[in-house]
Design an enzyme around this catalytic site. Sequence first.
Site, short mmCIF file in Angstrom:
data_model
loop_
_atom_site.label_atom_id
_atom_site.label_comp_id
_atom_site.label_asym_id
_atom_site.label_seq_id
_atom_site.Cartn_x
_atom_site.Cartn_y
_atom_site.Cartn_z
N SER A 49 -9.18 3.20 2.18
CA SER A 49 -7.92 1.98 2.12
C SER A 49 -7.86 1.50 0.58
CB SER A 49 -8.14 1.13 3.13
OG SER A 49 -8.27 1.34 4.46
N ILE A 51 -9.45 -0.73 -0.72
CA ILE A 51 -9.39 -2.27 -0.72
C ILE A 51 -10.84 -2.57 -1.16
CG2 ILE A 51 -9.41 -4.11 0.88
CD1 ILE A 51 -6.81 -2.63 0.67
N HIS A 53 -12.83 -5.72 -0.53
CA HIS A 53 -12.67 -6.73 0.54
C HIS A 53 -13.51 -8.01 0.07
CE1 HIS A 53 -11.53 -4.12 3.95
NE2 HIS A 53 -12.31 -3.26 3.34
N ARG A 314 -15.33 8.04 7.93
CA ARG A 314 -16.34 6.90 7.58
C ARG A 314 -17.41 7.61 8.26
NH1 ARG A 314 -11.90 3.11 10.20
NH2 ARG A 314 -10.92 4.77 10.43
N SER A 341 -16.89 1.13 5.63
CA SER A 341 -16.09 -0.10 5.28
C SER A 341 -17.11 -1.32 5.35
CB SER A 341 -15.06 -0.28 5.93
OG SER A 341 -14.25 -1.38 5.50
N CYS A 403 4.60 16.45 -14.88
CA CYS A 403 4.89 15.67 -13.39
C CYS A 403 5.91 14.67 -13.86
CB CYS A 403 3.61 15.30 -12.78
SG CYS A 403 3.86 14.23 -11.38
N CYS A 445 5.65 19.93 -10.55
CA CYS A 445 4.49 20.29 -11.45
C CYS A 445 3.61 21.29 -11.18
CB CYS A 445 3.94 18.87 -11.84
SG CYS A 445 3.37 18.45 -10.45
#
Length: 486
Positions: A49, A51, A53, A314, A341, A403, A445
């Site tokens: 993700s 993230i 946290h 995970r 996570s 690209c 590309c």
Amino acid sequence: MKEMYYDAAIIGGGVIGCAIARELARYDMKICVAEREEDVCSGTTKANSAIVHAGYDASPGSLKAKFNLEGNRMMEGLSKELDFPFIKNGSLVLCLDEEDMPNLQALLEKGVNNGVEGLTILSGDEVRAIEPNVTDQVVGALYAPTGGIVCPFGLNIALAENACDNGVEFFLNTEILGIEKTTEGFDLKTPDSIIHAKFVINAAGVYADQFHNMVSEKTLTIIPRKGDYLLLDKQAGAHVSHTIFQLPGKMGKGVLVTRTVHGNLLIGPSATDVESKEDVRTTADELTEITKKAAYVVKDIPFRKVITSFSGLRAHEVGGDFVIGEVLDAPGFFDAAGIESPGLTSAPAIGVYVAELVAKKADAKKREDFNGVRKGIVHPEKLTIEERGALIKEDPRYGTIICRCEGVSEGEIVDSITRTLGAVSMDGVKRRVRAGMGRCQAGFCGPKTIEILARETNRAPEDICKNRPGSNMLKKEEKGAANDRA
């Protein structure tokens, strides 16, 4: 059979292994990293993700809580030191039912107990004032200003490059087939060599249990937990500005909706336990599930702007927490296992902690010549007109766009290949400079990137792979086939 000798060998070139490698490089030790894929950042780290946290979710007193908070506090400084993208955009945990507001308060109290700063509960109107696209059903939200987003590729690769520049040796395409305890340490067996190491650090992601169980009677069990994601075009990237979570309630846990550091919109993940540690298939059912859950908390998501879907695994250890430290019945063998996570957030802090454990065990001294600064790839689109003109004058390849979707120049692609631990595959280039990451997904590309990779690595175009050996992008034509068609 080639034999090599090291003070410490790290199994796994993901963000955890490379964070440990970079911190161990501060000590006067001979260190190597063994990674079975062709590049670092090829396992769990490449599909998550992204993230950073804040740290309110982990159980107080757990390793997850400890390293989440420490890693979060390190990330901004580290991003400047190692030159990778990071944005402290804050996160919101939405509550959609007045009956669940006590649970939101409990989450705040958990975060306060963990040491998270700045947590506050907003009313529904306050949430809609800063995020107009959240659902009208929002009655409140936990706001965490210390939450952020990062480029997981950028973090992992920056750690690896800096470790390598400080003397850590990386063995890519090197699978560890077995580990044996010796009087001097451990022997790590690969298909064509033996790595003799006084100390071993196990940072092998979903395979960490297998390596642990080779040396310890107290077994670990890691369940691969698959998560599917949807990535939307940059045109959808401003649909939310914070990372949006949903408080678990009547409709389940929900999924996150977040902008990315590169300007896209990311939605996911699902959570499905799978048997195979290689099962990264996306499924229609799981993608439909995350679409419905995302639409429940954020209005008018432009799903027609989805440019790709992907999944990652995970490493869920059955005990539910990180497993970090020296194995009691295998002295000198250190685990960094079960890192799910908030593992990405925790990585810098885990790196420091494990490196200190190993260095203390080895009685290793700090080096005076360690250089913790790394300069990333120059992106002309982020320069002023004057700076860009000067760069192109110095190297015209920065004026040739390869690209179109992401505005990536030939100069950037060449740098991604020729720098420390440079890319050798299409995915390696993509993760470093985003060529092929845009809306056409390398449709435009791809051929030119293959050509540049072949030229810069002195290989034939048909030998260029998407990632691991065998994933060739082109098929070599058999002799006589053209005549047969004629």
